[in-house]
Design an enzyme around this catalytic site. Structure first.
Site, mmCIF file in Angstrom:
data_model
loop_
_atom_site.group_PDB
_atom_site.id
_atom_site.type_symbol
_atom_site.label_atom_id
_atom_site.label_comp_id
_atom_site.label_asym_id
_atom_site.label_seq_id
_atom_site.Cartn_x
_atom_site.Cartn_y
_atom_site.Cartn_z
ATOM 1 N N GLY B 55 40.609 40.454 43.129
ATOM 2 C CA GLY B 55 40.040 40.512 41.787
ATOM 3 C C GLY B 55 39.923 41.942 41.304
ATOM 4 O O GLY B 55 39.890 42.875 42.103
ATOM 5 N N SER B 56 39.871 42.120 39.979
ATOM 6 C CA SER B 56 39.612 43.449 39.431
ATOM 7 C C SER B 56 38.108 43.712 39.497
ATOM 8 O O SER B 56 37.319 42.808 39.752
ATOM 9 C CB SER B 56 40.092 43.523 37.988
ATOM 10 O OG SER B 56 41.494 43.470 37.965
ATOM 11 N N GLY B 57 37.743 44.977 39.273
ATOM 12 C CA GLY B 57 36.331 45.344 39.330
ATOM 13 C C GLY B 57 35.973 46.080 40.608
ATOM 14 O O GLY B 57 34.831 46.487 40.794
ATOM 15 N N HIS B 58 36.969 46.229 41.515
ATOM 16 C CA HIS B 58 36.726 46.933 42.785
ATOM 17 C C HIS B 58 37.401 48.306 42.793
ATOM 18 O O HIS B 58 37.590 48.893 43.856
ATOM 19 C CB HIS B 58 37.248 46.109 43.959
ATOM 20 C CG HIS B 58 36.662 44.739 44.029
ATOM 21 N ND1 HIS B 58 35.314 44.533 44.107
ATOM 22 C CD2 HIS B 58 37.239 43.514 44.018
ATOM 23 C CE1 HIS B 58 35.077 43.228 44.150
ATOM 24 N NE2 HIS B 58 36.238 42.585 44.090
ATOM 25 N N LYS B 106 41.688 39.789 51.713
ATOM 26 C CA LYS B 106 40.269 39.809 52.074
ATOM 27 C C LYS B 106 39.771 38.374 52.228
ATOM 28 O O LYS B 106 40.198 37.487 51.497
ATOM 29 C CB LYS B 106 39.463 40.555 51.007
ATOM 30 C CG LYS B 106 39.728 42.057 51.050
ATOM 31 C CD LYS B 106 38.859 42.841 50.091
ATOM 32 C CE LYS B 106 39.216 42.597 48.657
ATOM 33 N NZ LYS B 106 40.651 42.788 48.344
ATOM 34 N N ASP B 111 41.178 34.333 47.382
ATOM 35 C CA ASP B 111 42.237 35.247 47.827
ATOM 36 C C ASP B 111 43.097 34.573 48.894
ATOM 37 O O ASP B 111 44.319 34.621 48.842
ATOM 38 C CB ASP B 111 41.630 36.533 48.402
ATOM 39 C CG ASP B 111 41.059 37.439 47.312
ATOM 40 O OD1 ASP B 111 41.684 37.547 46.248
ATOM 41 O OD2 ASP B 111 39.997 38.029 47.524
ATOM 42 N N HIS B 220 30.805 41.137 45.384
ATOM 43 C CA HIS B 220 30.709 40.513 44.063
ATOM 44 C C HIS B 220 29.252 40.184 43.790
ATOM 45 O O HIS B 220 28.937 39.222 43.108
ATOM 46 C CB HIS B 220 31.515 39.223 43.991
ATOM 47 C CG HIS B 220 32.890 39.343 44.527
ATOM 48 N ND1 HIS B 220 33.193 39.120 45.842
ATOM 49 C CD2 HIS B 220 34.046 39.702 43.927
ATOM 50 C CE1 HIS B 220 34.497 39.318 46.021
ATOM 51 N NE2 HIS B 220 35.031 39.681 44.883
#
Lengths: 195, 331
Positions: B55-58, B106, B111, B220
């Site tokens: 996911g984006s945001g990392h 991960k 995922d 998250h």
């Protein structure tokens, strides 16, 4: 109880409509035990499904199911994308041999269980798909049965997915995937596939 | 919610465009996808491709580690949502030079499922693909009844080790073996001061009072194992090191690499204070790490918090891999 292309298209339209109406509610449910994006993801996916069905004008049920599966796989993401995508892909694979709805849903549920590794009672979509598939086969599907299956996830402790990290704290919340699956089957009733 | 964005729906697309325009020397986008591959494709010639994503945001994970000596491609999903299999597959095809492709995943169910589907697609086209599922977070006990341990900041060290080995010509089988050997030696644990706010959701993932912290959160804002009043850095370190000690059995005759990772809204000042306390705590056990890194590597949007990764260097080669030179945005 044959699934025809015509009825299928109505089913998907009804499903998209419900998801769009309940988008915020689904994301809200998800934010309690997951990451809060189930409504947005499903809405994006169903918009793509209906746009795809409109653009491709599938000539038969198999093509329509494939278009649905690919749109869900490529637009939903998360766990819902591969799970719903796998369910429709399994129905597409079986549909040249039979259009019997009970048989199709049985194959879809088997695919779901394989992809996610979830069993009955794990607080997932499977807790709705398994009993509803059985009800369809027995010609006993009703709004009440769907509601019961969805509600059954509330007292469960999650064993799969992100909610499983909450352990006991997942108890008391509906599983968002079970709720969206409930809408799928309500849409099936409303589309008149089952009489 | 106050954020420097345009439309919440466009955050990922606009971020990727920003990355490839700011750093064209490192990454370029595969058209019509959220996948980014190395600009210097000659550096991948005759080597196993290494693809990661999530996911984006990392950020800077994952695109920040694409480049010579590290990842061949990174695939971004929507915010905190796994990328889709067709996009992962597009990255696999783009980086396969005939030696196969290795996936670093991960341990989050989305995922795992999406990368699995991408692997199925690649196998149908006769591209050999192998993978590792990183599960370094010791906060969540591994058990038959849950999804198992999460994959968090330690994943960066896995990228680094595998990237260096691939650059030196390791085969797909070598990489699989190396990944499996390294995996149990990477352990991570985190503490959060506040939760992240996903742009499309508009409010924090959970509420922590002004004076509360939570030990053991995921990347998250998933819940951890204990909530209590805020403590001085030294006491946070004591709690986290004790957990890691319990898991890894820290010993002075072993070699270690340390990663202190900010979660997005933790100033570097606080990260260095924390790192100083970590090094003191290890010194009490007569441990001097062979490798230390401090900074924002695996963030969680605007979550305030920090994670500590201890990587036991059971093989001397692993330290060489960590020190191997790379050309990326963020290592």
């Amino acid at each position: 109880m044959e699934l025809t292309l015509e009825k299928y298209l109505v089913w998907m339209k009804e499903f998209a409509q419900k998801i769009s109406e309940q988008k915020d509610y689904l994301s809200d449910l998800d934010s309690k035990i997951g990451d809060g994006d189930h409504g947005n993801n499903m809405a994006r996916g169903l918009t793509a499904v209906n746009e795809g069905l409109k653009a491709k004008q599938p000539a038969d049920l198999t093509t329509a199911l494939k278009v649905t599966a690919m749109a869900l796989i490529s637009k939903v993401g998360g766990t819902a994308g591969p799970l719903y995508g796998t369910a429709f892909l399994e129905m597409a694979k079986l549909s040249p041999k039979t259009t019997n709805l009970g048989q199709l849903l049985k194959a879809a549920t088997a695919g779901l269980k394989k992809r996610g590794g979830a069993q009955m009672g794990d607080k997932t979509m499977v807790d709705v798909w398994l009993p509803i598939t059985a009800a369809v086969k027995d010609k006993q599907l009703s709004a009440e049965k769907i509601k019961q299956a969805v509600e059954s996830t509330k007292p469960m402790e999650a064993k799969k997915g992100r909610a499983s990290y909450l352990g006991e704290r997942s108890i008391g919340h509906l599983d968002p995937g079970a709720v969206s699956s409930g809408y799928l089957f309500e849409a099936l009733l409303q589309a008149g596939v089952i009489k | 919610m106050k954020k420097i964005i345009n439309d919440p729906q466009d955050v990922v697309a606009e971020m990727i465009d920003g990355m490839v325009r700011a750093y064209p020397q490192f990454v370029k986008k595969i058209p019509e996808t959220f996948a980014m591959i190395r600009s210097d494709q000659a550096s991948m010639k005759d080597k196993v491709g290494i693809v990661s994503g999530g996911g984006s945001g990392h950020e800077p994970t994952h695109a920040g580690f694409v480049g010579k000596g590290m990842l061949s491609a990174a695939v971004a999903g929507q915010v905190f949502t796994s990328p889709t299999p067709d996009q992962i597959y597009a990255a696999i095809k783009a980086v396969n030079t005939g030696k196969g492709v290795f996936l670093v995943v991960k341990n989050y169910s989305g995922d795992v499922m999406n990368f699995d589907m991408a692997k199925d697609m690649a196998e149908m086209d006769d591209i050999p693909v192998k993978s590792i599922v990183v599960d370094d977070d010791i906060a969540v006990e591994n058990s038959l009844y849950t999804q198992g341990k999460r994959g968090v900041a330690g994943t960066i060290l896995m990228h680094k080790v595998l990237g260096a080995a691939a650059d030196q010509g390791a085969s797909l089988d070598d990489l699989e073996q190396l990944a499996q050997q390294v995996l149990p030696h990477i352990n991570t644990i985190a503490v959060a001061l506040s939760a992240a706010t996903v742009p499309e959701v508009g409010k924090p993932g959970f509420e922590l009072a002004e004076d509360e912290i939570e030990y053991g959160v995921g990347i998250h804002s998933e819940p951890g194992y204990r909530r209590e009043k805020i403590k001085p850095s030294k006491e946070l370190v004591a709690e986290l090191v004790a957990k890691l000690d319990n898991s890894l059995q820290l010993a002075k005759d072993k070699k270690y690499a340390i990663l202190v990772n900010g979660m997005g809204a933790t100033p570097l000042m606080e990260q260095y204070i924390f790192a100083h306390d970590v090094l003191n705590k290890l010194a009490e056990k007569s441990i001097e790490p062979a490798f230390v890194k401090v900074g924002n590597y695996m963030t969680s949007l605007d979550m305030a918090g920090i994670s500590l990764t201890v990587f036991e260097l059971a093989d001397n080669k692993w330290l060489n891999y960590l020190n191997y030179p790379v050309e990326t945005m963020a290592w």
